[in-house]
Design an enzyme around this catalytic site. Structure first.
Site, PDB file in Angstrom:
ATOM      1  NE  ARG A   1      52.015  18.626 -26.264  1.00  0.00           N
ATOM      2  CZ  ARG A   1      50.868  19.043 -25.275  1.00  0.00           C
ATOM      3  NH1 ARG A   1      49.862  19.425 -25.266  1.00  0.00           N
ATOM      4  NH2 ARG A   1      51.412  19.973 -24.634  1.00  0.00           N
TER       5      ARG A   1
ATOM      6  NE  ARG B   1      50.534  14.202 -25.330  1.00  0.00           N
ATOM      7  CZ  ARG B   1      50.047  15.466 -24.788  1.00  0.00           C
ATOM      8  NH1 ARG B   1      48.879  15.819 -24.493  1.00  0.00           N
ATOM      9  NH2 ARG B   1      51.039  16.054 -23.745  1.00  0.00           N
TER      10      ARG B   1
ATOM     11  NE  ARG C   1      54.188  19.787 -20.466  1.00  0.00           N
ATOM     12  CZ  ARG C   1      53.559  18.211 -21.295  1.00  0.00           C
ATOM     13  NH1 ARG C   1      54.338  17.925 -21.841  1.00  0.00           N
ATOM     14  NH2 ARG C   1      51.845  17.935 -21.105  1.00  0.00           N
TER      15      ARG C   1
ATOM     16  NE  ARG D   1      49.453  26.442 -19.126  1.00  0.00           N
ATOM     17  CZ  ARG D   1      49.269  25.068 -19.312  1.00  0.00           C
ATOM     18  NH1 ARG D   1      47.658  24.826 -20.591  1.00  0.00           N
ATOM     19  NH2 ARG D   1      50.514  24.322 -19.901  1.00  0.00           N
TER      20      ARG D   1
ATOM     21  CE  LYS E   1      44.942  21.585 -18.893  1.00  0.00           C
ATOM     22  NZ  LYS E   1      46.130  19.894 -18.580  1.00  0.00           N
TER      23      LYS E   1
HETATM   24  P1  AP5 Z   1      45.155  14.676 -22.169  1.00  0.00           P
HETATM   25  O1  AP5 Z   1      44.039  15.005 -22.921  1.00  0.00           O
HETATM   26  O2  AP5 Z   1      45.762  15.100 -23.929  1.00  0.00           O
HETATM   27  O3  AP5 Z   1      45.842  16.029 -21.849  1.00  0.00           O
HETATM   28  P2  AP5 Z   1      46.565  17.236 -21.539  1.00  0.00           P
HETATM   29  O4  AP5 Z   1      45.736  17.345 -19.709  1.00  0.00           O
HETATM   30  O5  AP5 Z   1      45.611  18.181 -22.324  1.00  0.00           O
HETATM   31  O6  AP5 Z   1      47.517  17.029 -21.457  1.00  0.00           O
HETATM   32  P3  AP5 Z   1      48.717  18.633 -22.485  1.00  0.00           P
HETATM   33  O7  AP5 Z   1      49.726  18.025 -22.373  1.00  0.00           O
HETATM   34  O8  AP5 Z   1      47.829  18.838 -23.289  1.00  0.00           O
HETATM   35  O9  AP5 Z   1      48.366  19.225 -20.962  1.00  0.00           O
HETATM   36  P4  AP5 Z   1      49.179  20.930 -20.676  1.00  0.00           P
HETATM   37  O10 AP5 Z   1      48.169  21.622 -19.711  1.00  0.00           O
HETATM   38  O11 AP5 Z   1      51.222  20.221 -20.381  1.00  0.00           O
HETATM   39  O12 AP5 Z   1      49.322  20.903 -22.731  1.00  0.00           O
HETATM   40  P5  AP5 Z   1      49.295  22.269 -23.494  1.00  0.00           P
HETATM   41  O13 AP5 Z   1      49.216  22.271 -24.606  1.00  0.00           O
HETATM   42  O14 AP5 Z   1      47.786  22.960 -22.819  1.00  0.00           O
HETATM   43  O15 AP5 Z   1      45.738  13.370 -22.771  1.00  0.00           O
HETATM   44  C1  AP5 Z   1      47.296  12.874 -21.931  1.00  0.00           C
HETATM   45  C2  AP5 Z   1      47.656  11.691 -22.905  1.00  0.00           C
HETATM   46  O16 AP5 Z   1      46.636  10.533 -21.626  1.00  0.00           O
HETATM   47  C3  AP5 Z   1      46.647  11.047 -23.866  1.00  0.00           C
HETATM   48  O17 AP5 Z   1      47.280  10.282 -24.573  1.00  0.00           O
HETATM   49  C4  AP5 Z   1      45.180  10.742 -23.663  1.00  0.00           C
HETATM   50  O18 AP5 Z   1      44.798   9.345 -24.689  1.00  0.00           O
HETATM   51  C5  AP5 Z   1      45.565   9.643 -22.515  1.00  0.00           C
HETATM   52  N1  AP5 Z   1      44.634   9.894 -21.286  1.00  0.00           N
HETATM   53  C6  AP5 Z   1      43.919  11.330 -21.131  1.00  0.00           C
HETATM   54  N2  AP5 Z   1      42.493  10.701 -20.602  1.00  0.00           N
HETATM   55  C7  AP5 Z   1      43.148   9.098 -20.284  1.00  0.00           C
HETATM   56  C8  AP5 Z   1      42.098   8.596 -19.095  1.00  0.00           C
HETATM   57  N3  AP5 Z   1      41.098   9.262 -18.260  1.00  0.00           N
HETATM   58  N4  AP5 Z   1      42.829   7.891 -19.242  1.00  0.00           N
HETATM   59  C9  AP5 Z   1      44.050   6.967 -19.712  1.00  0.00           C
HETATM   60  N5  AP5 Z   1      44.300   7.867 -20.512  1.00  0.00           N
HETATM   61  C10 AP5 Z   1      44.331   8.688 -20.536  1.00  0.00           C
HETATM   62  O19 AP5 Z   1      50.381  23.467 -22.984  1.00  0.00           O
HETATM   63  C11 AP5 Z   1      51.852  23.170 -23.763  1.00  0.00           C
HETATM   64  C12 AP5 Z   1      52.515  24.482 -23.395  1.00  0.00           C
HETATM   65  O20 AP5 Z   1      51.942  25.076 -24.187  1.00  0.00           O
HETATM   66  C13 AP5 Z   1      53.014  24.468 -21.801  1.00  0.00           C
HETATM   67  O21 AP5 Z   1      54.306  24.175 -21.331  1.00  0.00           O
HETATM   68  C14 AP5 Z   1      52.893  26.375 -21.957  1.00  0.00           C
HETATM   69  O22 AP5 Z   1      54.711  26.337 -22.214  1.00  0.00           O
HETATM   70  C15 AP5 Z   1      51.990  26.609 -23.111  1.00  0.00           C
HETATM   71  N6  AP5 Z   1      51.167  26.933 -22.733  1.00  0.00           N
HETATM   72  C16 AP5 Z   1      49.492  26.425 -23.331  1.00  0.00           C
HETATM   73  N7  AP5 Z   1      48.358  27.280 -22.705  1.00  0.00           N
HETATM   74  C17 AP5 Z   1      49.768  28.635 -22.329  1.00  0.00           C
HETATM   75  C18 AP5 Z   1      49.292  29.558 -20.735  1.00  0.00           C
HETATM   76  N8  AP5 Z   1      47.440  29.690 -20.537  1.00  0.00           N
HETATM   77  N9  AP5 Z   1      49.509  30.524 -20.878  1.00  0.00           N
HETATM   78  C19 AP5 Z   1      51.570  30.367 -20.875  1.00  0.00           C
HETATM   79  N10 AP5 Z   1      51.820  28.941 -21.777  1.00  0.00           N
HETATM   80  C20 AP5 Z   1      50.749  28.358 -21.780  1.00  0.00           C
HETATM   81 MG    MG Z   2      46.724  19.190 -23.591  1.00  0.00          MG
END
Ligand code: AP5
Ligand code: MG
Length: 216
Positions: free
Chosen positions: A162, A129, A173, A90, A15
């Site tokens: 992270r 990552r 997660r 989410r 994402k």
């Molecule tokens: P990346 O692009 O970083 O993936 P992502 O989908 O953004 O994954 P996240 O881990 O950031 O998602 P998340 O939803 O768990 O975390 P968030 O920070 O939102 O890609 C991942 C890896 O793969 C990278 O190394 C990239 O280079 C590689 N890659 C990407 N695409 C690829 C491809 N096509 N092929 C090969 N490699 C690829 O949330 C973290 C925490 O914050 C949550 O757990 C929660 O506690 C809190 N939080 C955040 N938002 C909310 C909300 N709305 N409500 C409540 N709690 C929240």
């Molecule tokens: Mg992300």
């Protein structure tokens, strides 16, 4: 008319990676709820400390805190032409709150790319990552290597892993995503905005598929 895009999909599917591509192509702000929580933690705010107690366990931060944080972000003028939302909403309550917030700008959610990939792909992506300390630029030790190990290509800052990318937290997660976030698939399908994207392809191919939907 403003353009609001919601990136939907499990942890690690890409994402953030794809949101950055869309934000630069469309010249819209990239709003990542996870990045805002992490910035708050780095700055030592009370909200950051509270969020961390949930994030470190792989659980969601409560809706009221998250919605208030996004509402505040929307108060900045750069959002009035649209935004790429990543990680928000989410839960169904967050999705309903978002519709109300956008109505203030005369906008709505225009497109929801729902990116999917099998769990083993998600785990390999998250455990490999590397994230940039200064602005959250995203790399991978195999799939998107920085030119110099440990250093961000874009701003030269340090890359780190992270805390929630440990395999136990990643598994939690994914469970939380399945329980709390997957109801949004039906929510946006019924609004006619969901587009399904195969996230198991290489980064450039996912971007190409996304951009082809946008041009339609
Ligand atoms: P990346 O692009 O970083 O993936 P992502 O989908 O953004 O994954 P996240 O881990 O950031 O998602 P998340 O939803 O768990 O975390 P968030 O920070 O939102 O890609 C991942 C890896 O793969 C990278 O190394 C990239 O280079 C590689 N890659 C990407 N695409 C690829 C491809 N096509 N092929 C090969 N490699 C690829 O949330 C973290 C925490 O914050 C949550 O757990 C929660 O506690 C809190 N939080 C955040 N938002 C909310 C909300 N709305 N409500 C409540 N709690 C929240
Ligand atoms: Mg992300």
């Amino acid at each position: 008319m403003p353009t609001y895009i919601v990136m939907l999909g499990p942890p690690g599917v890409g994402k953030g990676t794809q949101a950055k591509v869309l934000a630069s192509q469309l010249e819209l702000p990239h709003i990542s709820s996870g990045d805002i929580f992490r910035e708050n933690l780095k700055d030592g705010t009370e909200m950051g400390k509270l969020a961390q107690t949930y994030m470190s366990k792989g659980e969601l931060v409560p809706d009221d805190v998250t919605i208030a944080m996004i509402r505040e972000r929307f108060e900045r003028p750069d959002c009035k032409n649209g935004a790429i939302l990543d990680g928000f909403p989410r839960t169904p309550a967050q999705a309903v709150a978002l519709d109300k917030m956008l109505a203030v700008f005369g906008g709505k959610v225009n497109m929801v790319p729902f990116i999917m990939a099998p769990d083993e792909v998600l785990i390999e992506r998250l455990t490999g990552r590397w994230t940039c300390r200064a602005s959250g630029h995203i790399f991978h030790e195999k799939f998107n290597q920085p030119r110099q190990a440990g250093k961000c290509d874009i701003d030269g800052s340090e890359l780190y892993q992270r805390e929630d990318d440990k395999v136990e937290t990643v598994v939690k997660r994914i469970q939380v995503y399945l329980q709390q976030t997957t109801p949004l698939i039906e929510f946006y399908k019924s609004q006619g905005t969901l587009v399904e994207i195969n996230g198991a392809q290489p980064i450039d191919e996912v971007s190409a598929q996304l951009l082809s939907f946008l041009n339609k």
